[in-house]
Scaffold this motif. Structure first.
Motif, short mmCIF file in Angstrom:
data_model
loop_
_atom_site.label_atom_id
_atom_site.label_comp_id
_atom_site.label_asym_id
_atom_site.label_seq_id
_atom_site.Cartn_x
_atom_site.Cartn_y
_atom_site.Cartn_z
N ASP A 171 0.76 -1.32 0.11
CA ASP A 171 0.18 0.01 0.05
C ASP A 171 0.78 1.23 0.21
O ASP A 171 1.65 1.41 0.82
CB ASP A 171 -1.03 0.02 1.46
N PRO A 172 0.78 1.97 -1.15
CA PRO A 172 1.65 3.19 -1.08
C PRO A 172 1.60 4.14 -0.03
O PRO A 172 2.31 5.07 0.31
CB PRO A 172 1.41 3.75 -2.51
N ALA A 173 0.22 4.21 0.41
CA ALA A 173 -0.01 5.30 1.42
C ALA A 173 0.56 5.05 2.83
O ALA A 173 0.82 5.89 3.52
CB ALA A 173 -1.64 5.41 1.60
N ARG A 174 0.93 3.75 2.96
CA ARG A 174 1.66 3.48 4.20
C ARG A 174 3.07 3.56 4.15
O ARG A 174 3.67 3.09 5.08
CB ARG A 174 1.19 2.07 4.66
N ASP A 233 6.40 5.33 4.38
CA ASP A 233 7.10 6.54 4.96
C ASP A 233 8.37 7.02 4.07
O ASP A 233 9.55 6.45 4.23
CB ASP A 233 7.48 6.48 6.33
#
Length: 143
Positions: free
Chosen positions: A14-17, A19
């Motif tokens: 998941d690219p949103a996770r 950092d």
């Protein structure tokens, strides 16, 4: 896509996770193969790749990263594999390599390559082996 990880951890694409700042700090300051890499260059690499992150399940803190350069048809290169020093020795590197292997399996790739100076045993546990015919391979650029 979340994939199997040792108890207490999760591996995700998941690219949103992801950092990005942490990944850049790890790689540019601590990874011999990426030392000095600019944040701009790292972000370009992330944007052009399939990325995996390892997180502590309880806190959500990211403790690992891997990047795959692939056409999802014939070839993949596993690179920038990094586990935070505080999380090493728990099988996370092997789990991350296995997660990459398992994620790519449905594509029927002919070859997944990686290069390592010191972690052969970690990758061997996930099924990686030395090249059968290294004399067939060539490189252009830094070696």
């Amino acid at each position: 896509m979340d994939t199997t990880a040792p108890a207490g951890y999760e591996i995700t694409t998941d690219p949103a996770r992801l950092d990005r700042a942490l990944v850049h700090r790890w790689l540019s300051q601590d990874a011999y193969w990426a030392r000095g890499r600019s944040r701009e260059k790292q972000d370009l690499a992330i944007d052009g790749s399939l990325n995996f992150a390892v997180h502590e399940a309880a806190s959500g803190a990211q403790v690992g990263y891997a990047r795959v350069v692939t056409d999802l048809a014939t070839f993949a290169w596993l690179c920038d594999v990094y586990i935070d020093p505080s999380a090493r020795g728990r099988g996370l590197g092997t789990a991350l390599a296995a997660a990459v292997r398992d994620h790519l399996a449905p594509y029927g790739l002919r070859r997944i390559l990686l290069a390592t100076a010191d972690a052969h045993g970690v990758y061997a546990k996930a099924g990686f082996a030395p090249l059968a015919h290294p004399e067939r391979w060539m490189a252009l650029g830094e070696q």
